[in-house]
Design a protein around this motif. Structure first.
Motif, PDB file in Angstrom:
ATOM      1  N   SER A 117       3.812  46.034 -20.250  1.00 25.69           N
ATOM      2  CA  SER A 117       3.594  46.886 -19.087  1.00 25.69           C
ATOM      3  C   SER A 117       2.455  47.858 -19.381  1.00 25.69           C
ATOM      4  O   SER A 117       2.375  48.409 -20.484  1.00 25.69           O
ATOM      5  N   PRO A 118       1.567  48.108 -18.426  1.00 25.22           N
ATOM      6  CA  PRO A 118       0.528  49.114 -18.640  1.00 25.22           C
ATOM      7  C   PRO A 118       1.106  50.501 -18.902  1.00 25.22           C
ATOM      8  O   PRO A 118       0.425  51.360 -19.460  1.00 25.22           O
ATOM      9  N   ALA A 119       2.382  50.705 -18.503  1.00 27.79           N
ATOM     10  CA  ALA A 119       3.031  52.005 -18.656  1.00 27.79           C
ATOM     11  C   ALA A 119       3.973  52.064 -19.857  1.00 27.79           C
ATOM     12  O   ALA A 119       4.739  53.014 -19.989  1.00 27.79           O
ATOM     13  N   ALA A 120       3.923  51.078 -20.747  1.00 25.49           N
ATOM     14  CA  ALA A 120       4.804  51.064 -21.918  1.00 25.49           C
ATOM     15  C   ALA A 120       4.579  52.320 -22.759  1.00 25.49           C
ATOM     16  O   ALA A 120       3.480  52.547 -23.275  1.00 25.49           O
ATOM     17  N   ASP A 121       5.610  53.137 -22.913  1.00 18.68           N
ATOM     18  CA  ASP A 121       5.434  54.438 -23.562  1.00 18.68           C
ATOM     19  C   ASP A 121       5.087  54.343 -25.040  1.00 18.68           C
ATOM     20  O   ASP A 121       4.393  55.211 -25.574  1.00 18.68           O
ATOM     21  N   VAL A 191       0.278  58.795 -16.034  1.00 19.15           N
ATOM     22  CA  VAL A 191      -0.711  58.683 -17.108  1.00 19.15           C
ATOM     23  C   VAL A 191      -0.017  59.074 -18.408  1.00 19.15           C
ATOM     24  O   VAL A 191       0.773  60.025 -18.431  1.00 19.15           O
ATOM     25  N   THR A 192      -0.300  58.350 -19.485  1.00 14.49           N
ATOM     26  CA  THR A 192       0.094  58.789 -20.822  1.00 14.49           C
ATOM     27  C   THR A 192      -1.141  58.786 -21.711  1.00 14.49           C
ATOM     28  O   THR A 192      -2.087  58.021 -21.484  1.00 14.49           O
ATOM     29  N   ALA A 193      -1.112  59.641 -22.724  1.00 15.39           N
ATOM     30  CA  ALA A 193      -2.233  59.708 -23.662  1.00 15.39           C
ATOM     31  C   ALA A 193      -1.689  59.997 -25.055  1.00 15.39           C
ATOM     32  O   ALA A 193      -0.720  60.748 -25.219  1.00 15.39           O
ATOM     33  N   ALA A 194      -2.323  59.402 -26.054  1.00 15.37           N
ATOM     34  CA  ALA A 194      -1.971  59.652 -27.448  1.00 15.37           C
ATOM     35  C   ALA A 194      -3.258  59.815 -28.246  1.00 15.37           C
ATOM     36  O   ALA A 194      -4.241  59.097 -28.017  1.00 15.37           O
ATOM     37  N   GLY A 213      -2.083  55.024 -21.369  1.00 17.09           N
ATOM     38  CA  GLY A 213      -1.251  54.097 -20.619  1.00 17.09           C
ATOM     39  C   GLY A 213      -1.328  54.412 -19.139  1.00 17.09           C
ATOM     40  O   GLY A 213      -1.626  55.544 -18.747  1.00 17.09           O
ATOM     41  N   SER A 214      -1.118  53.398 -18.312  1.00  8.38           N
ATOM     42  CA  SER A 214      -1.079  53.531 -16.842  1.00  8.38           C
ATOM     43  C   SER A 214      -2.425  53.850 -16.203  1.00  8.38           C
ATOM     44  O   SER A 214      -2.470  54.336 -15.074  1.00  8.38           O
ATOM     45  N   VAL A 215      -3.517  53.585 -16.906  1.00  4.77           N
ATOM     46  CA  VAL A 215      -4.838  53.804 -16.305  1.00  4.77           C
ATOM     47  C   VAL A 215      -5.696  52.540 -16.383  1.00  4.77           C
ATOM     48  O   VAL A 215      -6.928  52.596 -16.319  1.00  4.77           O
ATOM     49  N   GLY A 216      -5.057  51.413 -16.498  1.00  2.00           N
ATOM     50  CA  GLY A 216      -5.739  50.129 -16.553  1.00  2.00           C
ATOM     51  C   GLY A 216      -4.705  49.025 -16.533  1.00  2.00           C
ATOM     52  O   GLY A 216      -3.500  49.285 -16.527  1.00  2.00           O
ATOM     53  N   PRO A 217      -5.121  47.760 -16.553  1.00  2.00           N
ATOM     54  CA  PRO A 217      -4.171  46.651 -16.525  1.00  2.00           C
ATOM     55  C   PRO A 217      -3.373  46.498 -17.815  1.00  2.00           C
ATOM     56  O   PRO A 217      -2.375  45.781 -17.846  1.00  2.00           O
TER      57      PRO A 217
END
Length: 285
Positions: A117-121, A191-194, A213-217
């Motif tokens: 998933s693009p949103a995988a934490d 949106v997530t960022a690391a 995460g969540s800013v692209g496919p």
């Protein structure tokens, strides 16, 4: 009730043999399987349960200094790990912000990554930590950098009959993770960022990894953003501004029910700033 077969694999060879069948569907924590069962996506398939492979349910610091996490390790174990809290705070923070306690107790790190998933934490912190996957099929094992694993929404570099055994990375105490969602709990990220930092003796950035995460496919490394910071004093306001501008070249957000693409772009810049400064605070402690 949907129609499917079921195999309880007692060991890795049995699991890989069962997984080689064209109708196999791998099950560990089961959080993704339940959704697919209800949606009728796995009718007439064979569920291969690998929960019994306890050798892949652990977090270890290896002799070579790398941290290895077995694919069957529950997210709740990541959130309770003193080793990760000290040596990989970005991943620890992602685990603590993952869904709800019930889901954290069942979801596994391998499943979270393999679902693609693009949103995988867990993906952005592991990308920022330059993680590597250990993969296996009945034909043998191989290693693959995580940044080469995600190919698209729900698509990975796994070949038929292959599964994730573990993820490995070098510790980095100077790392951080941030998540923006519509609410504090049970929120799919907007949106997530690391971020992960390495400084020289003069405080100049020797190496900088940034992932979103969540800013692209797919979850992604922000290579333009990384270049904007490497070799600089990262806390300089001008450097932060350049970072926020550079990450716009790395991301490709979409409009959906949770947020618009424009908002995601703006928030990606905000989270990039917060992530690097948060990691920098760890450096200063």
């Amino acid at each position: 009730m949907k129609n499917f077969n079921y195999i309880n694999a007692p060991d890795l060879p049995s699991a890989l043999e069962a997984l080689a069948k064209p109708d196999a569907y791998l099950v560990a924590g089961g959080t993704n399987a339940l959704v697919d069962i209800r949606a009728g996506k796995i009718n007439d398939r064979t569920l291969v349960n690998i929960q019994g492979l306890t050798e892949f349910d652990r977090i270890t610091l290896q002799e070579n200094g790398r941290i290895q996490i077995g694919a069957l390790t529950a997210i709740s174990k990541l959130a309770a790990s003193d080793l990760l809290a000290e040596k990989a705070p970005a991943l620890y923070q992602a685990a603590c912000n993952f869904a709800d306690p019930l889901t954290r107790n069942s979801a596994t790190i391998g499943g979270n990554l393999a679902n693609a998933s693009p949103a995988a934490d867990t993906a952005p912190p592991l990308l920022a930590l330059d993680a590597e996957l250990l993969l296996a099929s009945r034909f043998g094992e191989r290693r693959l950098p995580l940044q080469e694993f995600f190919l698209g929404v729900g698509k990975t570099a796994l070949v038929p009959g292959e599964m994730v055994l573990a993820v490995e990375f070098m510790p980095n105490s100077f790392s951080s993770f941030l998540k923006l969602g519509l609410r504090q709990a049970m929120a799919i990220s907007i949106v997530t960022a690391a971020a992960a930092l390495s400084l020289d003796k003069e405080g100049i950035v020797r190496e900088f990894h940034l992932a979103f995460g969540s800013v692209g496919p797919t979850p992604l490394r922000a290579y333009n953003g990384e270049k904007a910071v490497t070799g600089t004093e990262f806390a300089d306001p001008e450097v932060i501004k350049q970072l926020q501008e550079a990450v716009q070249l790395d991301i490709n957000p979409i409009d959906d029910l949770r947020a618009g693409a424009g908002y995601r772009r703006e928030m990606a810049g905000v989270l990039a700033k917060r992530a690097i400064l948060s990691a920098g605070r760890e450096v200063g402690q």
